[in-house]
Design a protein around this motif. Structure first.
Motif, PDB file in Angstrom:
ATOM      1  N   ALA A 392       0.825  -1.212   0.000  1.00 28.64           N
ATOM      2  CA  ALA A 392       0.000   0.000   0.000  1.00 28.64           C
ATOM      3  C   ALA A 392       0.858   1.260   0.000  1.00 28.64           C
ATOM      4  CB  ALA A 392      -0.924  -0.005   1.215  1.00 28.64           C
ATOM      5  N   ALA A 393       2.025   1.220   0.662  1.00 25.80           N
ATOM      6  CA  ALA A 393       2.904   2.394   0.689  1.00 25.80           C
ATOM      7  C   ALA A 393       3.391   2.734  -0.716  1.00 25.80           C
ATOM      8  CB  ALA A 393       4.079   2.139   1.621  1.00 25.80           C
ATOM      9  N   TYR A 394       3.781   1.719  -1.467  1.00 20.91           N
ATOM     10  CA  TYR A 394       4.161   1.970  -2.862  1.00 20.91           C
ATOM     11  C   TYR A 394       2.976   2.533  -3.652  1.00 20.91           C
ATOM     12  CZ  TYR A 394       8.577  -0.773  -2.796  1.00 20.91           C
ATOM     13  OH  TYR A 394       9.838  -1.241  -2.581  1.00 20.91           O
ATOM     14  N   ALA A 395       1.861   1.824  -3.612  1.00 17.07           N
ATOM     15  CA  ALA A 395       0.733   2.136  -4.485  1.00 17.07           C
ATOM     16  C   ALA A 395       0.065   3.458  -4.139  1.00 17.07           C
ATOM     17  CB  ALA A 395      -0.295   1.002  -4.426  1.00 17.07           C
ATOM     18  N   SER A 396       0.242   3.938  -2.914  1.00 13.49           N
ATOM     19  CA  SER A 396      -0.444   5.157  -2.465  1.00 13.49           C
ATOM     20  C   SER A 396       0.417   6.399  -2.584  1.00 13.49           C
ATOM     21  CB  SER A 396      -0.899   4.983  -1.006  1.00 13.49           C
ATOM     22  OG  SER A 396      -1.705   3.828  -0.871  1.00 13.49           O
ATOM     23  N   SER A 397       1.613   6.262  -3.142  1.00  9.88           N
ATOM     24  CA  SER A 397       2.502   7.404  -3.348  1.00  9.88           C
ATOM     25  C   SER A 397       2.389   7.895  -4.786  1.00  9.88           C
ATOM     26  CB  SER A 397       3.948   6.999  -3.034  1.00  9.88           C
ATOM     27  OG  SER A 397       4.065   6.510  -1.705  1.00  9.88           O
ATOM     28  N   ASP A 398       3.113   8.966  -5.094  1.00  6.63           N
ATOM     29  CA  ASP A 398       3.055   9.551  -6.427  1.00  6.63           C
ATOM     30  C   ASP A 398       4.311   9.272  -7.248  1.00  6.63           C
ATOM     31  OD1 ASP A 398       0.469  10.922  -6.195  1.00  6.63           O
ATOM     32  OD2 ASP A 398       1.492  12.168  -4.708  1.00  6.63           O
ATOM     33  N   VAL A 399       5.474   9.343  -6.629  1.00  2.00           N
ATOM     34  CA  VAL A 399       6.748   9.151  -7.325  1.00  2.00           C
ATOM     35  C   VAL A 399       7.688   8.391  -6.394  1.00  2.00           C
ATOM     36  CG1 VAL A 399       8.744  10.278  -8.415  1.00  2.00           C
ATOM     37  CG2 VAL A 399       6.468  11.311  -8.616  1.00  2.00           C
ATOM     38  N   PHE A 400       8.429   7.431  -6.946  1.00  2.00           N
ATOM     39  CA  PHE A 400       9.442   6.728  -6.170  1.00  2.00           C
ATOM     40  C   PHE A 400      10.807   7.340  -6.481  1.00  2.00           C
ATOM     41  CE2 PHE A 400      12.643   3.472  -5.463  1.00  2.00           C
ATOM     42  CZ  PHE A 400      12.285   2.995  -4.211  1.00  2.00           C
TER      43      PHE A 400
END
Length: 535
Positions: A392-400
């Motif tokens: 969820a942390a990956y999917a709920s962010s905008d840019v890595f």
């Protein structure tokens, strides 16, 4: 502590003579080629010159077909690995569509003993998924697997010792043996082990492996190599942590030559070295950590694109990542908070992009200094996350964002791309083998090391353009869906392991032949004045 003489005496047991090996396909080199030349002095160059980086091709194959997530494994792939090196035909990828489950080739090992530290079962690290999926698919292919890894142990008071614990007795059908561990001097929360004890030796000896595979660098390598030598079995080392690039970050650059010497001591006598990207192959060959380019290959990459998926987007996680400001564009970094990760670089990137937030997911020795450095900025520290929280942390962010210049591959980059996140990363280490030059700006964005202007500009463009983020994220997921763990493991089992087995058979067979010749030559003359002659 057992004296070395007693330990060697307890360990000595006659080993079976090496058996002829069946070829594992046309990519299997001749054993004589694999053994290479005699070790050159550390720092020497191949052919009197440094080896240039080779060009890599980019796949134009279609994306992987749909699969049924109910089977509980990563999707099978039917396309080539777009980041595969072309400098060695033996490293070309083989997709899982070419293998049915249980498809172990006749020349592949039946019993595999794996030494790995820290434990991939209780310690979160970059290679955790690689080893756990490898074990699962080796068992699926019909192999018997014994895993020796870190267990209970000791570190200093006040240090997080959650990883210093007994391991499960089995994992995915493989037997697991725990060894007494101790804290790494530089990372006291990281368990290491010598794995040198009569108990461990008996476990390995009675298992009678066809091949021993050990993670590197580390101290467990010495035990793995000793046991392989006593049993006259092939030893494969897989190189995961590029320590020479870490040392300057800790102010001890003067130790870099010594570290390369240490790595050469470990890898020059291995029957095969695996590493995780063509860039690391070049590093090991150029710095003479291996005897020749034929002694090292790329261990294919993979990502579980069902575990890391945009469907895990969560309003609750978005609140945590943004500090209660869900409309604010937010960058995310996932990984160890170490000084070698170049994370302080992101402070200036934030200063040049007011209105953009940052979230750190992970923990490590630099957390206190990072918390102080980012004080007053819209930055959140979420600590370690696991399972669906991490997805969820990956999917709920905008840019890595990935500022680390020392990544051997960068599994978190693959995980972010699988989550449909656009990636902004430094062009260093193994990352350009994920976001290739032809894909820069298509599946992600790269900037040159230290170029804060370019990094800040890329962040500004992505933060202001939701359609650009969506377009690049979608293309990124399509790209990483081509990389499948089952295919990587089958290539390891059926192609790369037999290469090490052939090299070991040639080495041990040649050594036994010399012993026999010396024994014949040492015999006294026979009656009649005849002297035995070696065949």
């Amino acid at each position: 502590m057992i004296a070395p003489g007693r330990l060697a005496a307890q360990m000595t047991r006659p080993a079976a003579a090496p058996q002829p090996l069946a070829a594992a396909g046309p990519s299997l080199p001749l054993p004589a080629q694999l053994l290479g030349s005699r070790p050159a002095p550390c720092g020497a160059r191949l052919g009197g010159r440094r080896l240039p980086r080779q060009l890599r091709t980019h796949s134009t194959q279609p994306a992987t077909p749909a699969y049924d997530p109910r089977d509980g494994v990563s999707p099978a792939s039917s396309v080539a690995d777009p980041a595969a090196s072309t400098w060695d035909a033996a490293q070309q990828p083989i997709t899982s569509g070419q293998f049915a489950p249980q498809a172990r080739a006749p020349g592949a090992p039946k019993r595999v003993c794996i030494f790995v530290e820290p434990s991939p079962f209780t310690y979160v690290s970059g290679y955790k998924n690689r080893f756990t999926t490898m074990i699962r698919y080796l068992v699926e292919a019909g192999c018997e697997v014994l895993v020796v890894t870190t267990g209970k142990g000791y570190t200093l008071p006040g240090v997080d010792a959650s990883s210093f614990r007994e391991q499960p007795e089995t994992f995915a059908g493989a037997r697991v043996v725990s060894a007494l561990s101790f804290g790494c001097p530089w990372y006291l929360q990281v368990p290491l082990t010598f794995a040198l004890s009569p108990r461990i030796w008996r476990e390995v000896r009675d298992f009678q492996p066809d091949l021993i595979h050990c993670s590197s660098p580390g101290v467990m390598v010495f035990a793995a190599k000793l046991y392989a030598w006593l049993l006259k079995k092939p030893i494969v080392l897989s190189y995961h942590t590029h320590v020479p690039s870490y040392l300057p970050k800790y102010g001890i650059s003067y130790l870099v030559p010594a570290m390369w010497g240490f790595l050469r001591m470990l890898h020059a006598t291995a029957h095969l070295t695996l590493t995780v990207s063509p860039a690391m192959v070049d590093e090991l060959v150029t710095n003479r950590a291996v005897n020749s380019a034929k002694q090292v290959q790329v261990w294919k990459k993979g990502v579980d694109s069902d575990v890391f998926h945009p469907r895990f987007r969560s309003a609750a996680m978005r609140e945590r990542l943004t500090g209660g400001q869900p409309d604010r564009p937010t960058l995310v970094y996932v990984g160890r908070l170490g000084f070698e990760k170049n994370l302080f670089f992101l402070r200036e990137v934030l200063e040049r992009n007011p209105g953009v937030g940052l979230a750190f997911v992970g923990d490590g020795p630099a957390r206190q200094e990072l918390t102080a450095a980012f004080k007053g900025t819209p930055t959140q520290f979420l600590g370690m996350l696991h399972g669906e929280d991490l997805s969820a942390a990956y999917a709920s962010s905008d840019v890595f964002v990935m500022p680390s210049e020392s990544e051997t591959l960068g599994f978190v980059v693959l995980e972010a791309m699988a989550s449909e996140l656009p990636v902004v990363a430094v062009r260093a280490g193994g990352i350009p083998d994920i976001i290739t030059p032809g894909d820069n700006g298509v599946t992600g964005f790269l900037y040159e090391p230290g170029d804060v202007d370019k990094a800040a500009e890329l962040i500004k463009q992505l933060a202001a353009d939701a359609q650009l983020r969506s377009r690049v994220g979608t293309r990124a997921r399509q790209e990483v869906a081509k990389w499948d763990w089952r295919a990587a493991t089958m290539h390891l089992l059926n192609v790369q392991y037999p290469i090490a087995m052939a090299a070991a058979a040639a080495q041990y067979g040649e050594a036994l032949g010399r012993v026999a010749q010396d024994a014949l030559a040492a015999q006294p003359p026979q009656a009649g004045g005849l002297t035995p002659r070696a065949a």
